[in-house]
Scaffold this motif. Structure first.
Motif, PDB file in Angstrom:
ATOM      1  N   ILE A 225      -7.928 -86.547  22.184  1.00 45.19           N
ATOM      2  CA  ILE A 225      -6.644 -86.817  22.846  1.00 45.19           C
ATOM      3  C   ILE A 225      -6.780 -86.575  24.347  1.00 45.19           C
ATOM      4  CG2 ILE A 225      -4.277 -86.017  23.121  1.00 45.19           C
ATOM      5  CD1 ILE A 225      -4.199 -85.496  20.131  1.00 45.19           C
ATOM      6  N   ILE A 226      -7.393 -85.437  24.707  1.00 41.75           N
ATOM      7  CA  ILE A 226      -7.600 -85.140  26.125  1.00 41.75           C
ATOM      8  C   ILE A 226      -8.401 -86.253  26.793  1.00 41.75           C
ATOM      9  CG2 ILE A 226      -8.761 -83.575  27.737  1.00 41.75           C
ATOM     10  CD1 ILE A 226      -8.118 -81.291  25.777  1.00 41.75           C
ATOM     11  N   ASP A 227      -9.472 -86.659  26.139  1.00 38.25           N
ATOM     12  CA  ASP A 227     -10.326 -87.710  26.682  1.00 38.25           C
ATOM     13  C   ASP A 227      -9.555 -89.019  26.861  1.00 38.25           C
ATOM     14  OD1 ASP A 227     -12.744 -89.234  27.293  1.00 38.25           O
ATOM     15  OD2 ASP A 227     -12.590 -89.986  25.251  1.00 38.25           O
ATOM     16  N   SER A 228      -8.792 -89.413  25.836  1.00 35.02           N
ATOM     17  CA  SER A 228      -8.077 -90.681  25.895  1.00 35.02           C
ATOM     18  C   SER A 228      -6.993 -90.682  26.962  1.00 35.02           C
ATOM     19  CB  SER A 228      -7.465 -90.995  24.525  1.00 35.02           C
ATOM     20  OG  SER A 228      -8.475 -91.139  23.557  1.00 35.02           O
ATOM     21  N   VAL A 229      -6.267 -89.570  27.081  1.00 32.02           N
ATOM     22  CA  VAL A 229      -5.221 -89.479  28.101  1.00 32.02           C
ATOM     23  C   VAL A 229      -5.825 -89.597  29.498  1.00 32.02           C
ATOM     24  CG1 VAL A 229      -3.527 -87.938  29.148  1.00 32.02           C
ATOM     25  CG2 VAL A 229      -3.622 -88.171  26.670  1.00 32.02           C
ATOM     26  N   ILE A 230      -6.940 -88.899  29.711  1.00 31.87           N
ATOM     27  CA  ILE A 230      -7.603 -88.956  31.025  1.00 31.87           C
ATOM     28  C   ILE A 230      -8.123 -90.361  31.305  1.00 31.87           C
ATOM     29  CG2 ILE A 230      -9.623 -88.148  32.314  1.00 31.87           C
ATOM     30  CD1 ILE A 230      -9.148 -85.399  31.102  1.00 31.87           C
ATOM     31  N   ARG A 231      -8.651 -91.035  30.291  1.00 30.07           N
ATOM     32  CA  ARG A 231      -9.133 -92.413  30.475  1.00 30.07           C
ATOM     33  C   ARG A 231      -8.002 -93.339  30.915  1.00 30.07           C
ATOM     34  NH1 ARG A 231     -14.222 -94.237  27.777  1.00 30.07           N
ATOM     35  NH2 ARG A 231     -13.340 -96.312  28.090  1.00 30.07           N
ATOM     36  N   VAL A 232      -6.854 -93.226  30.239  1.00 29.27           N
ATOM     37  CA  VAL A 232      -5.721 -94.084  30.594  1.00 29.27           C
ATOM     38  C   VAL A 232      -5.244 -93.787  32.015  1.00 29.27           C
ATOM     39  CG1 VAL A 232      -3.312 -94.627  30.049  1.00 29.27           C
ATOM     40  CG2 VAL A 232      -4.979 -94.411  28.211  1.00 29.27           C
ATOM     41  N   ALA A 233      -5.144 -92.494  32.346  1.00 31.90           N
ATOM     42  CA  ALA A 233      -4.686 -92.120  33.689  1.00 31.90           C
ATOM     43  C   ALA A 233      -5.645 -92.619  34.766  1.00 31.90           C
ATOM     44  CB  ALA A 233      -4.532 -90.600  33.771  1.00 31.90           C
ATOM     45  N   LEU A 234      -6.933 -92.421  34.550  1.00 29.90           N
ATOM     46  CA  LEU A 234      -7.920 -92.881  35.533  1.00 29.90           C
ATOM     47  C   LEU A 234      -7.908 -94.404  35.658  1.00 29.90           C
ATOM     48  CD1 LEU A 234     -10.998 -90.573  34.767  1.00 29.90           C
ATOM     49  CD2 LEU A 234      -9.460 -90.469  36.732  1.00 29.90           C
ATOM     50  N   THR A 235      -7.762 -95.089  34.514  1.00 30.63           N
ATOM     51  CA  THR A 235      -7.699 -96.550  34.546  1.00 30.63           C
ATOM     52  C   THR A 235      -6.499 -97.023  35.367  1.00 30.63           C
ATOM     53  OG1 THR A 235      -8.763 -96.720  32.379  1.00 30.63           O
ATOM     54  CG2 THR A 235      -7.519 -98.636  33.133  1.00 30.63           C
ATOM     55  N   TYR A 236      -5.374 -96.374  35.150  1.00 34.61           N
ATOM     56  CA  TYR A 236      -4.142 -96.766  35.850  1.00 34.61           C
ATOM     57  C   TYR A 236      -4.258 -96.572  37.364  1.00 34.61           C
ATOM     58  CZ  TYR A 236       0.804 -96.867  37.129  1.00 34.61           C
ATOM     59  OH  TYR A 236       2.008 -97.163  37.730  1.00 34.61           O
ATOM     60  N   PHE A 237      -4.893 -95.453  37.777  1.00 33.97           N
ATOM     61  CA  PHE A 237      -4.938 -95.140  39.201  1.00 33.97           C
ATOM     62  C   PHE A 237      -6.162 -95.708  39.926  1.00 33.97           C
ATOM     63  CE2 PHE A 237      -2.169 -91.657  37.650  1.00 33.97           C
ATOM     64  CZ  PHE A 237      -1.063 -91.881  38.473  1.00 33.97           C
ATOM     65  N   LEU A 238      -7.312 -95.776  39.252  1.00 35.85           N
ATOM     66  CA  LEU A 238      -8.544 -96.146  39.942  1.00 35.85           C
ATOM     67  C   LEU A 238      -8.772 -97.652  40.057  1.00 35.85           C
ATOM     68  CD1 LEU A 238     -11.201 -93.565  38.668  1.00 35.85           C
ATOM     69  CD2 LEU A 238      -9.897 -93.549  40.797  1.00 35.85           C
ATOM     70  N   LEU A 239      -8.463 -98.400  38.996  1.00 37.46           N
ATOM     71  CA  LEU A 239      -8.792 -99.827  39.021  1.00 37.46           C
ATOM     72  C   LEU A 239      -8.088-100.605  40.133  1.00 37.46           C
ATOM     73  CD1 LEU A 239     -10.247 -99.174  36.357  1.00 37.46           C
ATOM     74  CD2 LEU A 239      -9.487-101.385  35.521  1.00 37.46           C
ATOM     75  N   PRO A 240      -6.793-100.356  40.403  1.00 42.90           N
ATOM     76  CA  PRO A 240      -6.177-101.082  41.520  1.00 42.90           C
ATOM     77  C   PRO A 240      -6.807-100.735  42.878  1.00 42.90           C
ATOM     78  CG  PRO A 240      -4.492-100.205  40.061  1.00 42.90           C
ATOM     79  CD  PRO A 240      -5.796 -99.591  39.644  1.00 42.90           C
ATOM     80  N   GLN A 241      -7.454 -99.574  42.967  1.00 41.95           N
ATOM     81  CA  GLN A 241      -8.059 -99.144  44.226  1.00 41.95           C
ATOM     82  C   GLN A 241      -9.550 -99.481  44.324  1.00 41.95           C
ATOM     83  OE1 GLN A 241      -6.039 -97.888  46.558  1.00 41.95           O
ATOM     84  NE2 GLN A 241      -4.343 -98.068  45.090  1.00 41.95           N
ATOM     85  N   MET A 242     -10.245 -99.466  43.198  1.00 40.48           N
ATOM     86  CA  MET A 242     -11.702 -99.615  43.211  1.00 40.48           C
ATOM     87  C   MET A 242     -12.198-100.859  42.477  1.00 40.48           C
ATOM     88  SD  MET A 242     -12.720 -95.628  42.435  1.00 40.48           S
ATOM     89  CE  MET A 242     -14.480 -95.957  42.562  1.00 40.48           C
ATOM     90  N   GLY A 243     -11.336-101.525  41.728  1.00 36.02           N
ATOM     91  CA  GLY A 243     -11.766-102.697  40.992  1.00 36.02           C
ATOM     92  C   GLY A 243     -12.696-102.332  39.847  1.00 36.02           C
TER      93      GLY A 243
END
Length: 492
Positions: free
Chosen positions: A391-409
């Motif tokens: 659960i910890i891993d999945s939540v962090i993955r979703v959060a990082l995906t939401y914040f990083l992809l628009p900035q880093m592609g």
């Protein structure tokens, strides 16, 4: 008796490894064929459809398969074979009911999911075609858990080979007959094979189970308190699978959107997503066919040792599995780093696929260790820890995906994968060390294998040979160097 059990474990492991090699090879060929027919954009859309399907499939199968294995192994270890059979029968009933319920939910929510989650109304048909497969998949998974506990792997191996072959065959025939013109239509033809394969493999599994039950002399007898035994095993694993696959689906849906925010159009975003998740990742996980079957077989071994309070056996098994996984995954990682470009070009004729293979190769030891460690934790009644970590891993993955992809592609997607694999593996290993007190030999299990594979890879780079021969030569030299240096290090 112990020697016989070890021989049986090794025999079953080899059977499962050979069958897994064949299945993964067929699946990889299917991925190559799929990418050739529908392109990277189509593969990306197919992955999005499968991510929704995986959520329902995980809810249908994950908990019941492990529950059947654990209950049968626990009762069998105590000599209660009749109760073991009764427990499996109840698991079969639950699996059919759960699969039917979830299949209905998936079918009637397909239009909503296609429009609001996948943002492609044409994918609703593919989701509806997949929904009827869930009850058949759930029962097959339960029977696989039964045969795993029985230490019988031939039935499971044949069933999975049959399933993969039918899936590929039906897709090829459907593609030739319907000749789809759009990515959505192509995805519908692809999932036809999945549903057909699940139905036929269900029939085969049920026949194998009925025949095995017929051969046994014992009759099932009611086990009191079975419901209380099922819940602690099934609920954490099912909850973990639902949450992780749900968060995984959310992550997969966020990836194309994040790439579009970074500047890519819809087609380009789906193509980049398809290259990583549909092309690169299946290749990186392909070599795990030689180690993951043992991770599945270790569950009943650990469960029996845990039920009998054999602390030394638990520690010995854990250390051996840990060591073998590292000795195997390290050379696989280095091979991908050195030959990623050649592999990507040979399989997909795609330069970018090779780049992603090289960049993501260092996470291979963590991926393989995480799978093996999770298998051991399941056998040690550590479902709750397993649930929390994922659960910890999945939540962090979703959060990082939401914040990083628009900035880093696409670079942000790579960061998400690396951080996730490191985090999940470290948490799982820390828990395993705590409950088993294993000792990790850093030089012998990590540094020595790195030296033994990097050295030959550096030397053979300049030889005028086909890259496949170079890989075989490198692995041969690695094995030789590993054997030559064994006595000079701290021994196993």
């Amino acid at each position: 008796m112990v020697a016989i059990q070890k021989q049986l474990f090794l025999k079953n492991g080899i059977i499962m490894a050979v069958s897994a090699l064949m299945i993964r090879s067929m699946n990889l060929f299917f991925r190559v064929f799929l990418s050739d027919k529908i392109g990277a954009e189509g593969v990306g859309l197919y992955q999005l459809i499968i991510s929704v399907y995986v959520f329902f499939a995980a809810a249908s199968t994950a908990g019941i398969s492990l529950t059947a294995t654990r209950l049968y192994a626990d009762f069998s270890a105590k000599g209660d074979d009749g109760k073991a059979q009764y427990a499996v029968q109840r698991c079969l009933l639950v699996s059919m009911m759960a699969g039917s319920l979830l299949g209905g939910v998936m079918f009637f929510s397909a239009d909503f999911a296609a429009v609001h989650f996948l943002h492609e109304s044409g994918t609703a048909a593919a989701l509806k075609l997949l929904a009827p497969s869930l009850p058949f998949m759930a029962v097959s998974a339960c029977i696989r858990g039964y045969f795993t506990a029985r230490r019988q792997t031939v039935q499971t191996a044949v069933e999975q080979l049959l399933e993969q072959g039918i899936e590929m065959g039906v897709f090829a025939l459907a593609f030739a007959f319907f000749q789809p013109q759009t990515p959505s239509q192509a995805c519908c033809t692809a999932v036809l094979g999945t549903t057909a394969a699940e139905v036929i493999s269900f029939v085969y599994s049920l026949c194998c189970y009925a025949w095995d039950r017929h051969k046994l002399s014992c009759r099932s007898c009611k086990a009191k308190g079975l419901f209380r035994k099922i819940l602690p095993v099934a609920i954490p694993v099912t909850a973990n699978s639902c949450l992780r696959s749900g968060l995984g689906a959310a992550e997969n849906l966020l990836i194309p959107l994040g790439l579009q925010k970074y500047g890519s159009d819809t087609a380009a975003a789906l193509s980049q997503y398809g290259i990583i998740s549909g092309m690169a990742m299946p290749v990186l996980t392909f070599p795990s066919v030689f180690i993951l079957p043992f991770a599945a077989l270790i569950v009943p071994e650990m469960s029996e040792a845990f039920a009998r309070h054999h602390v030394n056996s638990i520690r010995h098994i854990a250390e051996k599995m840990f060591r073998l996984t590292l000795l195997y995954s390290v050379p696989v990682t280095v091979i991908f780093v050195f030959f990623a470009g050649d592999i990507g070009e040979a399989l997909y004729h795609h330069h970018q696929a090779g780049i992603f293979l090289a960049v993501l190769a260092p996470v291979i030891p963590f991926m393989y260790l995480d799978s093996v460690t999770d298998g051991m934790l399941k056998g040690l009644n550590e479902q709750t820890s397993y649930l929390i970590f994922n659960i910890i891993d999945s939540v962090i993955r979703v959060a990082l995906t939401y914040f990083l992809l628009p900035q880093m592609g696409i670079a942000g997607m790579i960061v998400v994968i690396i951080v996730s694999e490191l985090l999940n593996t470290v948490m799982s290993i820390a828990r395993l060390i705590h409950v088993t007190a294993i000792k990790i030999m850093v030089f012998d299990w990590i540094i020595r294998p790195i030296l033994c594979i990097v050295t030959p890879c550096l030397l053979i780079q300049w030889l005028p040979l086909w890259f496949g021969l170079k890989i075989l030569l490198g692995l041969g030299l690695y094995t030789a160097l590993l054997g030559m240096t064994k006595k000079k290090t701290v021994c196993e």
